[in-house]
Design a protein around this motif. Structure first.
Motif, PDB file in Angstrom:
ATOM      1  N   PHE A  47      63.282  31.709  55.540  1.00 43.39           N
ATOM      2  CA  PHE A  47      63.679  32.089  57.030  1.00 43.39           C
ATOM      3  C   PHE A  47      62.564  32.675  57.818  1.00 43.39           C
ATOM      4  O   PHE A  47      62.478  32.870  58.889  1.00 43.39           O
ATOM      5  CB  PHE A  47      64.635  33.139  56.875  1.00 43.39           C
ATOM      6  CG  PHE A  47      65.841  32.755  56.030  1.00 43.39           C
ATOM      7  CD1 PHE A  47      66.752  31.432  55.999  1.00 43.39           C
ATOM      8  CD2 PHE A  47      66.421  33.378  55.241  1.00 43.39           C
ATOM      9  CE1 PHE A  47      67.380  31.098  55.533  1.00 43.39           C
ATOM     10  CE2 PHE A  47      67.320  33.095  54.339  1.00 43.39           C
ATOM     11  CZ  PHE A  47      68.171  31.979  54.458  1.00 43.39           C
ATOM     12  N   CYS A  48      61.314  32.525  57.288  1.00 45.10           N
ATOM     13  CA  CYS A  48      60.128  33.350  57.875  1.00 45.10           C
ATOM     14  C   CYS A  48      59.227  32.143  58.605  1.00 45.10           C
ATOM     15  O   CYS A  48      58.324  31.457  57.985  1.00 45.10           O
ATOM     16  CB  CYS A  48      59.298  33.780  56.860  1.00 45.10           C
ATOM     17  SG  CYS A  48      58.071  34.872  57.584  1.00 45.10           S
ATOM     18  N   THR A  49      59.601  31.894  59.738  1.00 41.01           N
ATOM     19  CA  THR A  49      58.773  30.915  60.466  1.00 41.01           C
ATOM     20  C   THR A  49      57.621  31.583  60.978  1.00 41.01           C
ATOM     21  O   THR A  49      57.542  32.714  61.416  1.00 41.01           O
ATOM     22  CB  THR A  49      59.581  30.403  61.472  1.00 41.01           C
ATOM     23  OG1 THR A  49      60.391  31.310  62.361  1.00 41.01           O
ATOM     24  CG2 THR A  49      60.644  29.353  61.003  1.00 41.01           C
ATOM     25  N   PRO A  89      50.913  39.392  60.426  1.00 38.59           N
ATOM     26  CA  PRO A  89      50.037  40.395  61.012  1.00 38.59           C
ATOM     27  C   PRO A  89      50.769  41.510  61.861  1.00 38.59           C
ATOM     28  O   PRO A  89      50.464  42.642  61.875  1.00 38.59           O
ATOM     29  CB  PRO A  89      49.472  39.405  62.149  1.00 38.59           C
ATOM     30  CG  PRO A  89      49.401  38.068  61.499  1.00 38.59           C
ATOM     31  CD  PRO A  89      50.772  38.110  60.518  1.00 38.59           C
ATOM     32  N   ARG A  90      51.952  41.187  62.178  1.00 34.33           N
ATOM     33  CA  ARG A  90      52.796  42.225  62.771  1.00 34.33           C
ATOM     34  C   ARG A  90      53.266  43.256  61.729  1.00 34.33           C
ATOM     35  O   ARG A  90      53.112  44.310  61.927  1.00 34.33           O
ATOM     36  CB  ARG A  90      54.178  41.436  63.607  1.00 34.33           C
ATOM     37  CG  ARG A  90      53.762  41.054  64.705  1.00 34.33           C
ATOM     38  CD  ARG A  90      55.319  40.472  65.347  1.00 34.33           C
ATOM     39  NE  ARG A  90      54.892  39.561  66.480  1.00 34.33           N
ATOM     40  CZ  ARG A  90      55.614  38.303  66.665  1.00 34.33           C
ATOM     41  NH1 ARG A  90      56.580  38.218  65.719  1.00 34.33           N
ATOM     42  NH2 ARG A  90      55.439  37.761  67.602  1.00 34.33           N
ATOM     43  N   ALA A 148      60.854  46.551  51.893  1.00 36.55           N
ATOM     44  CA  ALA A 148      60.839  45.510  52.763  1.00 36.55           C
ATOM     45  C   ALA A 148      60.643  44.216  52.035  1.00 36.55           C
ATOM     46  O   ALA A 148      59.795  44.090  51.437  1.00 36.55           O
ATOM     47  CB  ALA A 148      59.721  45.707  53.851  1.00 36.55           C
ATOM     48  N   VAL A 149      61.713  43.172  52.449  1.00 35.83           N
ATOM     49  CA  VAL A 149      61.385  41.832  51.949  1.00 35.83           C
ATOM     50  C   VAL A 149      61.323  40.779  52.841  1.00 35.83           C
ATOM     51  O   VAL A 149      61.808  40.724  53.911  1.00 35.83           O
ATOM     52  CB  VAL A 149      62.435  41.477  50.886  1.00 35.83           C
ATOM     53  CG1 VAL A 149      62.608  42.480  49.843  1.00 35.83           C
ATOM     54  CG2 VAL A 149      64.003  41.629  51.615  1.00 35.83           C
ATOM     55  N   VAL A 150      60.646  39.896  52.360  1.00 36.74           N
ATOM     56  CA  VAL A 150      60.535  38.634  53.173  1.00 36.74           C
ATOM     57  C   VAL A 150      61.048  37.300  52.339  1.00 36.74           C
ATOM     58  O   VAL A 150      60.850  37.101  51.300  1.00 36.74           O
ATOM     59  CB  VAL A 150      59.011  38.312  53.524  1.00 36.74           C
ATOM     60  CG1 VAL A 150      58.980  37.008  54.065  1.00 36.74           C
ATOM     61  CG2 VAL A 150      58.336  39.360  54.100  1.00 36.74           C
ATOM     62  N   ASP A 167      63.731  42.171  65.804  1.00 34.97           N
ATOM     63  CA  ASP A 167      63.849  40.940  66.459  1.00 34.97           C
ATOM     64  C   ASP A 167      62.577  40.132  66.571  1.00 34.97           C
ATOM     65  O   ASP A 167      62.739  38.731  66.549  1.00 34.97           O
ATOM     66  CB  ASP A 167      64.283  41.347  67.970  1.00 34.97           C
ATOM     67  CG  ASP A 167      63.248  42.341  68.439  1.00 34.97           C
ATOM     68  OD1 ASP A 167      62.762  43.147  67.653  1.00 34.97           O
ATOM     69  OD2 ASP A 167      63.073  42.345  69.722  1.00 34.97           O
ATOM     70  N   ILE A 168      61.433  40.684  66.240  1.00 32.74           N
ATOM     71  CA  ILE A 168      60.211  39.831  66.192  1.00 32.74           C
ATOM     72  C   ILE A 168      59.736  39.485  64.663  1.00 32.74           C
ATOM     73  O   ILE A 168      58.558  39.008  64.632  1.00 32.74           O
ATOM     74  CB  ILE A 168      59.158  40.470  67.130  1.00 32.74           C
ATOM     75  CG1 ILE A 168      58.766  42.072  66.339  1.00 32.74           C
ATOM     76  CG2 ILE A 168      59.461  40.435  68.613  1.00 32.74           C
ATOM     77  CD1 ILE A 168      57.177  42.285  67.070  1.00 32.74           C
ATOM     78  N   LEU A 169      60.635  39.815  63.835  1.00 35.89           N
ATOM     79  CA  LEU A 169      60.028  39.792  62.471  1.00 35.89           C
ATOM     80  C   LEU A 169      61.065  38.932  61.796  1.00 35.89           C
ATOM     81  O   LEU A 169      62.080  39.066  60.963  1.00 35.89           O
ATOM     82  CB  LEU A 169      59.977  41.185  61.555  1.00 35.89           C
ATOM     83  CG  LEU A 169      59.221  42.060  62.375  1.00 35.89           C
ATOM     84  CD1 LEU A 169      59.321  43.386  61.634  1.00 35.89           C
ATOM     85  CD2 LEU A 169      57.584  41.561  61.981  1.00 35.89           C
ATOM     86  N   ASP A 170      61.017  37.661  61.862  1.00 35.94           N
ATOM     87  CA  ASP A 170      61.797  36.681  61.458  1.00 35.94           C
ATOM     88  C   ASP A 170      61.644  36.660  59.967  1.00 35.94           C
ATOM     89  O   ASP A 170      60.460  36.460  59.335  1.00 35.94           O
ATOM     90  CB  ASP A 170      61.401  35.016  61.759  1.00 35.94           C
ATOM     91  CG  ASP A 170      61.922  34.732  63.231  1.00 35.94           C
ATOM     92  OD1 ASP A 170      62.828  35.750  63.688  1.00 35.94           O
ATOM     93  OD2 ASP A 170      61.360  33.935  64.099  1.00 35.94           O
TER      94      ASP A 170
END
Lengths: 383, 680
Positions: B92-94, B102-103, B86-88, B153-156
């Motif tokens: 793009f992570c608003t 938290p999610r 899993a990468v962030v 969809d909820i993990l920008d």
């Protein structure tokens, strides 16, 4: 009110000025076609429309005898002031500043027209206040011009539109200095500039260990302070406050002698430049066309200023001369500040480059000013 | 027309000069602009051109496949399997810290600490390289992958990226040899890239064992693909022509490592070894190549490679059984009676003793005011050299030490490799201690005394050896005195199986020992396994089917705690005070091939707790040799599937031994190895 062009006016049409203005405008549209290449919207076509409207505006302004304009200077000025005040209540907010009226599909920027109103009003003041036997303006006698400049200056400043306020201030200052002031006022001005330079040097440039003793810096808000340090050393904070300035310098510098070619600019095409079709349009030109054509553009602008001053030089009366000076000063400071900011000489402010930047209000106000110059020139020997 | 005002009449003769000045001033200022343009575009044009290129050319690294590790027959022990991280991407992570993290923490069941750590990582990334994806969880499980995919969809800015992940197919087996991998540190990055390597932050680098030692060979050479990107980091395919021909440099895969270890023998050793802690090593006597290597307890390299949590890490390092220590080479122990071969060789060399020399054993040996006890309180009676070896009679060796002193014994031990590193390199090792009088003069209070020689002669006192040293020493005795450098890698292969580098046996030194001496020592060792009364006679009968094969063996029981007035039974002592059970030997004794050393740490008696393992390993070795002679070689590159039972846990071991190992290591246990021994 005279709405016709008499035969004797024709020889005095300033063709040099008109050719230079049209030349720069066409280069501007060509340049915009590159700056707004796909996938961006092709704004150059609307710019061509604005240019057409601008030419119409020039013609309309030419038709009117400028003595009528002189009489109308006060109403024009007051109407502009009222528009600025109205903006506080019904203006459209964009980028944190209330600067626009939205009328149908158009967005009007009253501050652009305020500039012309100030120039006209100032010229009227100097025309009416002519006392050939008195010495030059002292502090007391300056109250009228200062009031004329001060009200719109403050109104624009609180929008907040620092750039336009600065332009109103600088061009008015040029007119006031042109109207001759007493030597001690000049001395004060020079001293103030020196003091400002010293403060900036002390607060930002001087190499001292932290915490540096600052004079003004700690009174400034963070983003204001950052703007200054971003100007002095854009590379220090490449991704933050210095980004615009640094990327713009890279674009200009990478143009080299002959440029990368039309629509070949990488800084432009890959959108590393912010605001590339408005405030930073000159970096697009510099990147794609290089040093030689940049110099050509500067020469064209220089020619516009010289022709404009020539109009004032030969004007029939003081009003005409002062309007010409005011208009040329307004154009000059915009060109100087805009290009200076693009090539890293001056701090970044939101000033457009006359005739090159995309924008209807800007084009229209510039064309109205040019129309005034043409008008003054044509009516040189009328009376 | 209005009448002209005063202003109208004189348009300004006095203004004209000012117009000239104004025009001049504007020209000068435009001149300033053009000077700055000249500086930027002509003087520094090249520099800015380079910067503009650096702006839009992004170099994407093409990872080279890491080499696999295979056993002697080509079975793949370590390879890379597809996995998902899993990468962030910070840019793009608003609402990253308020919502997304938290999610994520909820979906991946992070505790507050971990969520905080990830948040810091992302914030740091946003500042430094906002388009560089930050791995926040490596090697997702199937469940975690599904949960993330369902909530995409909820993990920008959160993506699931396919990344090869190192897969240690043997689990805890061979863990100390294979090693593991984890993320490179900032200092290593700077140091390695300074030496010309190309690592990036977030890369994994080999730790311990083969992964560390062969890092550069396994790693291969990364390739590069250049891409044109815009200011938002998006690829612009149509502009790739600007990059020219060398836009792609293909990666070169790393070499494969082929071990000398045969997994079938390794499995047998794992199966047969009963201890919770300890080591088994089987070595080829003619080459020094290691055939099997057990160090217990082990750790799970799969866990340590990426997924380990700080809690688990702390648990590992606090474990009193020290699972991270490779007991084959990185820990030394008193050799106990297995050392007696050295004493015997020194005795024969001195000329004062011959195999027939008889010493009477009344159950102890008197030196000065003290008596050194033999392990058999009632005594062995008169014994000669061979019987002394067979029954492990201490008194015979006390007599030797008393007669010739410590130094000849120490010299013999040192020439056979004790007290100095073996040079294995691949894994960490300690040199052990082979005391001499000079050593004692320096290290012991009061200097060297004769009593120390007596202790050393039976492998106690300051004598300390690693199981690997002992195995090499027995191999040297078996092959006529050649001490080999231990190796466990036969060769490096490239992707197609062609040999890149072959490792040849390396001789450390040839020890001059008269063949007659060796012959009598081996004869004594054979008696140990083949004559009733020998300490591993019974385990050979039980453990081996090929009874016609001669086995040379020596068992040992190295005492850890000081002996009290009365001998305690094993179950009466606490775990860390119990004796070490040793076995060292080789087979076949008349035509040696393999040397085996077994150390059952705190395991009890050598004859009971170590010898059976060795016998099983020797028997398996003989079986495999017969099998391989007739059966065709297997297809190589088969992935290894574990078939051994897992190692006994400490609790299970405690059931058979009475006392649990303590949870924490008491500090005073180590200093007690002194004075006396309990050899078999």
């Amino acid at each position: 009110m005279q709405l016709r062009i008499e035969r004797r006016m024709v020889p005095h049409v300033p063709w040099g000025l008109i050719i230079c203005v049209l030349g720069v405008s066409l280069l501007g549209i060509w340049n915009l076609a590159s700056a707004s290449r796909p996938p961006l919207a092709p704004v150059w076509s609307s710019q061509a429309l604005y240019l057409g409207l601008g030419v119409v505006a020039v013609l309309v302004v030419c038709l009117v005898d400028y003595r009528w304009i002189q009489r109308m200077a006060m109403p024009i000025y007051v109407a502009n002031i009222l528009a600025l005040i109205a903006l506080r209540f019904i203006g459209h907010t964009a980028k944190g500043a209330e600067s626009w009226f939205v009328i149908g599909p158009f967005r009007l920027q009253p501050a652009e027209f305020m500039k012309i109103g100030v120039v006209l009003m100032l010229a009227k003041v100097y025309h009416d206040d002519f006392r050939p036997n008195e010495p030059s303006y002292g502090l007391v006698r300056l109250w009228k011009p200062v009031l004329v400049v001060g009200v719109p200056f403050v109104l624009v400043l609180v929008q907040p539109d620092l750039g336009t306020a600065l332009m109103i201030g600088l061009s008015s200052l040029t007119v006031i200095l042109f109207g001759k002031v007493r030597w001690y006022l000049v001395a004060t001005l020079v001293a103030a500039i020196l003091a400002g330079a010293i403060v900036i040097w002390n607060d930002y440039v001087r190499d001292v260990p932290e915490p540096r003793p600052t004079i003004v810096r700690h009174h400034l808000k963070k983003h204001q302070s950052q703007r200054i340090s971003g100007w002095l050393d854009p590379e220090a904070d490449l991704r933050g406050s210095g980004y615009h300035a640094a990327q713009s310098k890279i674009a200009v510098g990478s143009g080299g002698v002959s440029g990368k070619g039309w629509r070949e600019g990488t800084q432009t095409g890959l959108r590393f430049l912010p605001e590339q079709h408005t405030d930073f349009i000159f970096s697009v030109w510099a990147e794609e066309h290089g040093f030689v054509l940049c110099t050509l553009l500067l020469v064209l602008y220089g020619a516009i200023f010289i022709f404009g001053l020539g109009v004032g030089f030969n004007a029939r009366d003081r009003f005409g001369a002062f309007v010409a000076v005011g208009v040329v000063a307004m154009l000059f400071w915009q060109v100087f500040e805009n290009i200076g900011m693009v090539i890293g000489l001056l701090p970044v402010t939101g000033i457009t480059l006359p005739l090159m930047s995309y924008g209807g209000s800007s084009m229209m106000s510039v064309m109205l000013s040019i129309g005034l110059l043409v008008n003054i020139s044509m009516r040189r020997h009328m009376f | 027309m209005t009448p002209p005002t005063l202003g109208n009449t004189t348009p300004g003769r006095e203004l004209r000069r000012r117009f000239l000045w104004l025009g001049l001033a504007m020209t000068v200022l435009l001149g300033v602009l053009s000077i700055q343009l000249y500086r930027l575009q002509i003087t520094r044009g090249e520099e800015y051109s380079a910067k503009s290129v650096a702006n839009f050319v992004k170099e994407v690294r093409l990872r080279a496949d890491r080499g696999v590790i295979k056993d002697a027959r080509g079975t793949i022990l370590v390879d890379s399997r597809p996995s998902f991280d899993a990468v962030v991407t910070p840019a793009f992570c608003t609402d990253c810290s308020e919502q997304v993290i938290p999610r994520l923490a909820e979906l991946l069941q992070w505790d507050a600490d971990q969520a905080k750590k990830v948040e810091d990582l992302v914030r740091q990334g946003r500042r430094n390289a906002p388009f560089q994806p930050v791995p926040v969880r490596v090697d997702l499980t199937r469940d975690e992958y599904d949960r993330l995919a369902a909530r995409r969809d909820i993990l920008d800015g959160v993506e699931v990226a396919p990344v090869p992940h190192r897969h240690y197919r043997t689990n805890t087996v061979l863990s100390h040899v294979l090693g593991y991998m984890n993320e490179i540190t900032q200092e290593e990055l700077e140091r390695l890239n300074g030496d010309g390597s190309r690592y990036a932050l977030g890369d994994y680098i080999g730790r311990r064992g083969l992964e560390r030692y062969f890092e550069q060979r396994l790693r291969g050479r990364d390739g590069v693909r250049k891409e044109v990107v815009n200011a938002r980091g998006q690829k612009i395919e149509e502009l790739n022509v600007k990059l020219g021909d060398n836009a792609v440099v293909q990666p070169q895969a790393g070499s494969n490592v082929v071990l000398s270890i045969d997994m079938r023998l390794q499995e047998e050793a794992e199966r047969a070894f009963p201890g919770v802690t300890g080591a088994v090593v089987a070595i080829d006597v003619h080459t020094g190549f290691i055939r099997a290597l057990v160090s217990r307890p082990g750790f799970d390299p799969n866990l340590l490679t990426g997924r380990v949590t700080p809690t688990q890490m702390a648990q590992l390092s606090r474990d009193p059984l020290e699972p991270m220590v490779n007991r084959v080479a990185a820990e030394h122990y008193s050799p106990g009676s297995t050392f007696k071969v050295v004493t015997a060789l020194a005795a024969f060399k001195s000329g004062a003793f011959r195999p027939e020399t008889v010493v009477n054993c009344p159950g102890g040996y008197r030196l000065g005011a003290r008596t050194w006890r033999c392990h058999l309180d009632r005594g062995h009676g008169p014994v000669n050299g061979l019987d002394a070896m067979k029954s492990s009679c201490d008194t015979w060796f006390y007599k030797v030490a008393d007669t010739i002193g410590l130094d000849p014994i120490g010299e013999m031990g040192k020439s056979l490799g004790l007290g100095s590193p073996t040079g294995i390199n691949v894994v960490a090792e300690v040199p052990g201690i082979m005391p001499t009088s000079a050593y004692h003069d320096k290290a012991s209070p009061g200097g060297y005394t004769k009593g120390m020689a007596l202790n050393s002669a039976i492998g106690q006192g300051d004598n300390n050896v690693t199981p690997l040293q002992l195995a090499l020493m027995y191999a040297a005795i078996a092959n006529g005195g050649t001490l080999y450098k231990p190796q466990m890698v036969q060769r490096l292969e490239n992707l197609d199986g062609q040999v890149v580098q072959e490792f040849k046996p390396e001789v450390v030194r040839r020890v001059e020992i008269p063949p007659a001496h060796l012959k009598s020592v081996i004869e004594g060792l054979v008696k140990v396994a083949h004559e009733p009364g020998g300490t591993s006679y019974r385990s050979r009968l039980k453990g081996m089917r090929d009874l016609d094969v001669l086995v040379a063996a020596k068992t040992g029981t190295a005492q850890v705690a000081r002996l009290g007035a009365i001998r305690l039974r094993t179950h009466q002592m606490s775990y860390f005070e119990r004796d070490h059970a040793w076995f060292a030997g080789f087979a076949p004794a008349d035509k040696p091939e393999i040397a085996v050393v077994v150390l059952n740490e705190h395991g009890g008696h050598g004859g009971v707790d170590a010898a059976p393992t060795a016998m099983a390993v020797i028997q398996k070795y003989l079986d495999l040799k017969k099998l391989d002679a007739s059966a065709p070689p297997p297809r190589p590159n088969q992935p290894y599937t574990p078939s051994v039972l897992r190692a006994p846990s400490p609790d299970e071991a405690a059931l058979t031994r009475g006392v649990k190992p303590p949870k924490l290591l008491p500090g005073d246990e180590e200093a007690l190895e002194d004075t006396h021994a309990t050899p078999d």
